[in-house]
Write a protein that holds these residues in place. Structure first.
Motif, PDB file in Angstrom:
ATOM      1  N   THR A 282       1.013  -1.374  -0.021  1.00  0.00           N
ATOM      2  CA  THR A 282       0.142   0.133  -0.151  1.00  0.00           C
ATOM      3  C   THR A 282       0.697   1.436   0.055  1.00  0.00           C
ATOM      4  N   GLY A 283       2.046   1.238   0.164  1.00  0.00           N
ATOM      5  CA  GLY A 283       3.008   2.435   0.236  1.00  0.00           C
ATOM      6  C   GLY A 283       3.019   3.441   1.416  1.00  0.00           C
ATOM      7  N   LEU A 284       3.001   4.490   1.022  1.00  0.00           N
ATOM      8  CA  LEU A 284       3.042   5.544   2.176  1.00  0.00           C
ATOM      9  C   LEU A 284       1.671   6.027   2.908  1.00  0.00           C
ATOM     10  N   PRO A 285       1.411   6.256   4.087  1.00  0.00           N
ATOM     11  CA  PRO A 285       0.200   6.799   4.333  1.00  0.00           C
ATOM     12  C   PRO A 285      -0.574   7.635   3.626  1.00  0.00           C
ATOM     13  N   TRP A 286      -1.775   7.656   3.319  1.00  0.00           N
ATOM     14  CA  TRP A 286      -2.498   8.437   2.579  1.00  0.00           C
ATOM     15  C   TRP A 286      -2.094   8.695   1.116  1.00  0.00           C
ATOM     16  N   ILE A 287      -0.750   8.832   0.743  1.00  0.00           N
ATOM     17  CA  ILE A 287      -0.730   9.136  -0.835  1.00  0.00           C
ATOM     18  C   ILE A 287      -0.511   7.609  -1.407  1.00  0.00           C
ATOM     19  N   GLY A 288      -0.213   6.592  -0.557  1.00  0.00           N
ATOM     20  CA  GLY A 288       0.092   5.379  -1.123  1.00  0.00           C
ATOM     21  C   GLY A 288       0.995   5.295  -2.071  1.00  0.00           C
ATOM     22  N   GLU A 289       1.070   4.642  -3.377  1.00  0.00           N
ATOM     23  CA  GLU A 289       1.956   4.774  -4.201  1.00  0.00           C
ATOM     24  C   GLU A 289       1.741   5.601  -5.602  1.00  0.00           C
ATOM     25  N   THR A 290       0.970   6.789  -5.131  1.00  0.00           N
ATOM     26  CA  THR A 290       0.559   7.399  -6.261  1.00  0.00           C
ATOM     27  C   THR A 290       1.871   8.007  -7.092  1.00  0.00           C
TER      28      THR A 290
ATOM     29  N   ILE B 123      -3.568   3.843  -4.638  1.00  0.00           N
ATOM     30  CA  ILE B 123      -3.230   5.260  -5.674  1.00  0.00           C
ATOM     31  C   ILE B 123      -4.417   6.145  -5.595  1.00  0.00           C
ATOM     32  N   ILE B 124      -4.268   7.366  -5.925  1.00  0.00           N
ATOM     33  CA  ILE B 124      -5.207   8.253  -5.845  1.00  0.00           C
ATOM     34  C   ILE B 124      -6.333   8.239  -4.874  1.00  0.00           C
ATOM     35  N   GLY B 125      -5.650   7.899  -3.657  1.00  0.00           N
ATOM     36  CA  GLY B 125      -6.524   7.928  -2.744  1.00  0.00           C
ATOM     37  C   GLY B 125      -7.334   6.767  -2.253  1.00  0.00           C
ATOM     38  N   ARG B 126      -7.263   5.819  -3.034  1.00  0.00           N
ATOM     39  CA  ARG B 126      -8.094   4.515  -2.808  1.00  0.00           C
ATOM     40  C   ARG B 126      -7.091   3.149  -2.873  1.00  0.00           C
ATOM     41  N   PRO B 127      -7.661   2.065  -2.128  1.00  0.00           N
ATOM     42  CA  PRO B 127      -7.028   0.889  -2.347  1.00  0.00           C
ATOM     43  C   PRO B 127      -7.514   0.244  -3.854  1.00  0.00           C
ATOM     44  N   THR B 128      -6.496  -0.040  -4.513  1.00  0.00           N
ATOM     45  CA  THR B 128      -6.699  -0.456  -5.888  1.00  0.00           C
ATOM     46  C   THR B 128      -6.234  -1.761  -6.280  1.00  0.00           C
ATOM     47  N   VAL B 129      -6.853  -2.443  -7.343  1.00  0.00           N
ATOM     48  CA  VAL B 129      -6.253  -3.738  -7.590  1.00  0.00           C
ATOM     49  C   VAL B 129      -6.147  -3.727  -9.262  1.00  0.00           C
TER      50      VAL B 129
ATOM     51  N   VAL C 190      -0.141  -0.481 -35.221  1.00  0.00           N
ATOM     52  CA  VAL C 190       0.036   0.921 -34.352  1.00  0.00           C
ATOM     53  C   VAL C 190      -0.969   0.753 -33.175  1.00  0.00           C
ATOM     54  N   GLU C 191      -2.300   0.696 -33.129  1.00  0.00           N
ATOM     55  CA  GLU C 191      -3.083   0.574 -31.982  1.00  0.00           C
ATOM     56  C   GLU C 191      -2.757  -0.578 -31.189  1.00  0.00           C
ATOM     57  N   ARG C 192      -2.160  -1.566 -31.500  1.00  0.00           N
ATOM     58  CA  ARG C 192      -1.685  -2.795 -30.625  1.00  0.00           C
ATOM     59  C   ARG C 192      -0.453  -2.221 -29.938  1.00  0.00           C
ATOM     60  N   MET C 193       0.451  -1.916 -30.671  1.00  0.00           N
ATOM     61  CA  MET C 193       1.793  -1.455 -29.952  1.00  0.00           C
ATOM     62  C   MET C 193       1.759  -0.280 -29.251  1.00  0.00           C
ATOM     63  N   TYR C 194       0.888   0.782 -29.647  1.00  0.00           N
ATOM     64  CA  TYR C 194       0.821   2.124 -29.166  1.00  0.00           C
ATOM     65  C   TYR C 194      -0.382   2.424 -28.643  1.00  0.00           C
ATOM     66  N   PRO C 195      -1.191   1.835 -27.716  1.00  0.00           N
ATOM     67  CA  PRO C 195      -2.269   2.152 -27.260  1.00  0.00           C
ATOM     68  C   PRO C 195      -2.371   3.699 -26.612  1.00  0.00           C
ATOM     69  N   PRO C 196      -3.129   4.698 -26.934  1.00  0.00           N
ATOM     70  CA  PRO C 196      -2.946   5.916 -26.314  1.00  0.00           C
ATOM     71  C   PRO C 196      -3.093   6.162 -24.708  1.00  0.00           C
ATOM     72  N   VAL C 197      -4.039   5.044 -24.375  1.00  0.00           N
ATOM     73  CA  VAL C 197      -4.177   5.124 -22.791  1.00  0.00           C
ATOM     74  C   VAL C 197      -3.795   3.764 -22.500  1.00  0.00           C
ATOM     75  N   GLY C 198      -3.202   3.592 -21.015  1.00  0.00           N
ATOM     76  CA  GLY C 198      -3.028   2.302 -20.764  1.00  0.00           C
ATOM     77  C   GLY C 198      -3.939   1.452 -19.930  1.00  0.00           C
ATOM     78  N   GLY C 199      -5.201   2.165 -19.802  1.00  0.00           N
ATOM     79  CA  GLY C 199      -6.070   1.304 -19.242  1.00  0.00           C
ATOM     80  C   GLY C 199      -7.326   2.032 -18.554  1.00  0.00           C
ATOM     81  N   GLY C 200      -8.145   1.478 -17.688  1.00  0.00           N
ATOM     82  CA  GLY C 200      -9.315   2.218 -17.351  1.00  0.00           C
ATOM     83  C   GLY C 200      -9.534   1.827 -15.823  1.00  0.00           C
ATOM     84  N   PHE C 201     -10.203   2.941 -15.168  1.00  0.00           N
ATOM     85  CA  PHE C 201     -10.647   2.802 -13.862  1.00  0.00           C
ATOM     86  C   PHE C 201     -11.973   2.137 -13.793  1.00  0.00           C
ATOM     87  N   ARG C 202     -12.420   1.376 -12.673  1.00  0.00           N
ATOM     88  CA  ARG C 202     -13.686   1.030 -12.481  1.00  0.00           C
ATOM     89  C   ARG C 202     -13.773   1.005 -10.832  1.00  0.00           C
TER      90      ARG C 202
END
Length: 446
Positions: free
Chosen positions: A17-25, A50-56, A310-322
């Motif tokens: 979880t990293g550091l208190p509050w900021i975690g690994e952000t 990260i970003i204030g929340r426990p994340t998987v 190009v779309e396979r090797m260089y996706p503009p965004v790395g993923g998505g949050f839910r």
């Protein structure tokens, strides 16, 4: 033992979880290889904070399918994305869910498919021709910001009916300010990155409101004009407030990721002259002066393969949050309700069991006889997937193809020395030094 009780006995995913509050952000924001390093250490699922929340973080084709399709009902878009996105992009389609999302997606759909796309072709051609001619006169240039101006002008003219020129360039600058605030510490002070992003958003919304009111008085055939006229099954139309945030999203989605893909295409072709030659030969065969239309775009089958790679090797965004709305189990681990999940795109795109030699730029992996991409397996997720696949995908792919075809037919570009071509992932994938090139008009008569 009940399924729920059995799941409760499962361990949490490995990680820290990293550091208190900021975690690994800070590591998440500053280290482009954060997720790759953790995956190598822990596997396809790991936990962090990260970003204030426990994340998987979940990666790979199976994770994509789980989150985007088979277990879609266990996740929330609205609860997943950081507050920065909610404040800067508003309550637009991007953050809506359920009946509200379905209704508004149906209202937006006509602006991105069928007849509307056909009507966009001539404007895309005209704007692209103007920018390419300007660049050839400039010669040496830093290309990425220029590409962003091009894609923003296309989006701005076609989606909200802006007039090309100084106003559009200023709107593009404001959007750059806005996107810089999406992944930063949300300190809303005038001198911070986030403060400037909020100020830029306010100016953009004021401009869009003015355009919305004009469209309500005199509807047009741009996307916003169509949206103003759209109504649901009960005859209801979007309010001015709804139209403003949806238009803001259209402008954001309509150029940000496209800029990234165009720059990655140009970089890849510059690094692979043999593939550039084959792609250009296809354009010669079609006809260098043949009009670029919906029908001629269908003939560019090798260019299709190049763009897919190009779309396979260089996706503009790395993923998505839910957001996790219901506890679930994946790969023998328990993920509690109230956490957030980040699904990762590159790991599936670079899976050697799916794409042999994944680090090699090989458009022929998408040739009919090979075609390694299998949509049902979710091993390709540049535009997301499932019922919420990117609504502007067809618009973006058509724009990419038109720009690429015009570049290949009439222009050449050469990477200049002494520049850093490392690709930074935030806010979208882009060359660190902006892609410096020597740009020239081709003499095809020689």
């Amino acid at each position: 033992m009940s399924i729920a009780r059995q799941a409760a006995t499962l361990p949490l995913p490995p990680g820290r979880t990293g550091l208190p509050w900021i975690g690994e952000t800070l590591s998440f924001l500053l280290d482009p290889d954060f997720a790759t390093k953790r995956r190598q250490e822990h596997g396809a699922i790991f936990r962090t904070h990260i970003i204030g929340r426990p994340t998987v973080v979940m990666s790979g084709a199976a994770a994509n399918k789980f989150i985007l399709s088979t277990h879609f009902d266990k996740f929330s878009w609205r609860d997943g994305w950081p507050d920065n996105f909610k404040e800067l992009l508003g309550a637009s389609l991007f953050l809506q869910e359920g009946v509200e999302h379905q209704r508004n997606r149906r209202l937006l759909m006509p602006a991105f498919h069928g007849k509307a796309l056909t009507n966009y072709v001539s404007t895309m051609n005209e704007i692209t021709d103007r920018y390419l001619a300007k660049w050839s006169q400039t010669g040496n240039l830093t290309w990425f910001p220029e590409l962003k101006n091009l894609t923003f002008e296309i989006a701005s003219v076609l989606l909200i009916g802006s007039e090309p020129g100084a106003e559009t360039i200023e709107l593009s600058r404001l959007f750059t300010e806005l996107t810089n605030g999406l992944f930063t510490i949300p300190l809303n002070w005038s001198y911070t990155t986030y403060g400037r992003a909020v100020a830029a958003r306010d100016v953009l919304l004021a401009h869009i409101e003015k355009v919305v009111l004009e469209r309500q008085q005199a509807p047009t055939q741009d996307a916003l004009g169509l949206l103003v006229q759209s109504q649901d099954e009960e005859g209801n139309r979007l309010s001015v407030a709804e139209l403003k945030v949806q238009a803001l999203l259209l402008l954001f989605a309509g150029h940000e990721t496209t800029t990234s893909l165009v720059s990655s295409l140009c970089l890849a072709l510059a690094r692979h002259p043999e593939i550039l030659a084959t792609t250009r030969a296809e354009q010669v065969q079609i006809g260098l002066d043949a009009p670029i239309t919906i029908d001629s775009l269908k003939q560019m089958t090798y260019l299709d393969r190049v763009l897919r790679e190009v779309e396979r090797m260089y996706p503009p965004v790395g993923g998505g949050f839910r957001g996790v709305t219901e506890e679930f189990e994946f790969n023998g681990y328990r993920v509690p309700k109230g956490w957030q999940v980040l699904y990762r795109i590159p790991e599936a795109h670079y899976d050697a069991e799916i794409y042999p030699e994944p680090d090699t730029f090989d458009p022929d992996r998408f040739a009919p006889e090979r075609y390694e991409y299998k949509p049902s397996d979710y091993n390709f997720a540049t535009y997301g997937g499932g019922s919420r696949i990117c609504i502007g995908m067809a618009f973006a792919q058509m724009e990419l193809k038109i720009i690429a075809a015009k570049l290949l037919r009439h222009y050449s570009w050469e990477l200049l020395p002494n520049q850093n071509l490392t690709l930074d992932p935030i806010p979208t994938l882009h060359p660190r030094d902006g892609l410096k090139v020597k740009f020239e008009k081709l003499d095809m008569s020689a």
